[in-house]
Design a protein around this motif. Sequence first.
Motif, short mmCIF file in Angstrom:
data_model
loop_
_atom_site.label_atom_id
_atom_site.label_comp_id
_atom_site.label_asym_id
_atom_site.label_seq_id
_atom_site.Cartn_x
_atom_site.Cartn_y
_atom_site.Cartn_z
N CYS A 16 0.82 -1.22 0.00
CA CYS A 16 0.00 0.00 0.00
C CYS A 16 0.85 1.27 0.00
O CYS A 16 0.51 2.24 -0.68
N SER A 17 1.98 1.26 0.71
CA SER A 17 2.83 2.46 0.71
C SER A 17 3.48 2.67 -0.65
O SER A 17 3.64 3.80 -1.10
N ARG A 18 3.85 1.58 -1.32
CA ARG A 18 4.42 1.71 -2.67
C ARG A 18 3.37 2.22 -3.67
O ARG A 18 3.69 3.03 -4.55
N LEU A 19 2.14 1.74 -3.53
CA LEU A 19 1.07 2.22 -4.40
C LEU A 19 0.84 3.72 -4.18
O LEU A 19 0.71 4.49 -5.13
N LYS A 20 0.84 4.12 -2.90
CA LYS A 20 0.64 5.53 -2.57
C LYS A 20 1.78 6.39 -3.13
O LYS A 20 1.54 7.47 -3.67
N LYS A 26 -6.46 2.98 -4.61
CA LYS A 26 -6.99 1.63 -4.43
C LYS A 26 -8.15 1.37 -5.38
O LYS A 26 -8.32 0.26 -5.88
N SER A 27 -8.94 2.39 -5.65
CA SER A 27 -10.07 2.24 -6.57
C SER A 27 -9.58 1.96 -8.00
O SER A 27 -10.18 1.18 -8.73
N TYR A 32 -8.11 -2.38 -12.24
CA TYR A 32 -7.04 -3.04 -12.99
C TYR A 32 -6.98 -4.53 -12.70
O TYR A 32 -6.77 -5.35 -13.59
N LEU A 33 -7.17 -4.89 -11.41
CA LEU A 33 -7.10 -6.29 -11.01
C LEU A 33 -8.41 -7.04 -11.24
O LEU A 33 -8.47 -8.25 -11.08
N GLY A 34 -9.47 -6.30 -11.57
CA GLY A 34 -10.76 -6.94 -11.84
C GLY A 34 -11.55 -7.29 -10.60
O GLY A 34 -12.45 -8.12 -10.65
N TYR A 35 -11.24 -6.64 -9.48
CA TYR A 35 -12.01 -6.87 -8.25
C TYR A 35 -13.37 -6.19 -8.39
O TYR A 35 -13.47 -5.11 -8.96
N THR A 36 -14.40 -6.79 -7.81
CA THR A 36 -15.72 -6.16 -7.84
C THR A 36 -15.84 -5.06 -6.80
O THR A 36 -16.65 -4.15 -6.95
N SER A 37 -15.01 -5.13 -5.75
CA SER A 37 -14.96 -4.05 -4.77
C SER A 37 -13.52 -3.92 -4.28
O SER A 37 -12.71 -4.82 -4.48
N ALA A 38 -13.24 -2.81 -3.62
CA ALA A 38 -11.89 -2.58 -3.13
C ALA A 38 -11.71 -3.10 -1.71
O ALA A 38 -10.65 -2.93 -1.11
N GLU A 39 -12.72 -3.76 -1.16
CA GLU A 39 -12.67 -4.23 0.23
C GLU A 39 -11.43 -5.08 0.52
O GLU A 39 -10.76 -4.89 1.53
N ALA A 40 -11.11 -6.01 -0.36
CA ALA A 40 -9.95 -6.87 -0.15
C ALA A 40 -8.66 -6.05 -0.10
O ALA A 40 -7.79 -6.32 0.73
N ILE A 41 -8.56 -5.05 -0.94
CA ILE A 41 -7.36 -4.20 -0.97
C ILE A 41 -7.21 -3.45 0.34
O ILE A 41 -6.11 -3.29 0.86
N TYR A 42 -8.34 -2.99 0.90
CA TYR A 42 -8.29 -2.27 2.17
C TYR A 42 -7.89 -3.18 3.34
O TYR A 42 -7.49 -2.69 4.38
N ARG A 43 -7.98 -4.49 3.17
CA ARG A 43 -7.59 -5.43 4.22
C ARG A 43 -6.09 -5.75 4.19
O ARG A 43 -5.56 -6.29 5.15
N TRP A 44 -5.42 -5.44 3.10
CA TRP A 44 -4.00 -5.76 2.99
C TRP A 44 -3.17 -5.16 4.12
O TRP A 44 -2.36 -5.86 4.72
N PRO A 45 -3.34 -3.85 4.44
CA PRO A 45 -2.49 -3.29 5.51
C PRO A 45 -2.77 -3.90 6.88
O PRO A 45 -1.94 -3.79 7.78
#
Length: 76
Positions: A16-20, A26-27, A32-45
């Motif tokens: 997440c810090s590298r993406l920032k 995240k949206s 890009y990854l084809g996720y239906t929601s960003a919820e999983a991405i928000y759980r990474w940190p």
Amino acid sequence: PAALKLMSKATGLNICSRLKAHEILKSELRLYLGYTSAEAIYRWPEGKNLPTLQNLYAISQILGVSINDLLVTVSP
């Protein structure tokens, strides 16, 4: 030799810090990854889950780094 242990929370925070740093939202990554929601991405940190190997590869390509640069490991 002992296997390295993956530090889930630290890995999620690193990704997440590298993406920032690259100003990738995240949206945008969700689309890009084809996720239906960003919820999983928000759980990474939080270390609750991490991207699949396929998505780690995609993220590494977006950021111009190796998958190993995204992973945070420690020796047991």
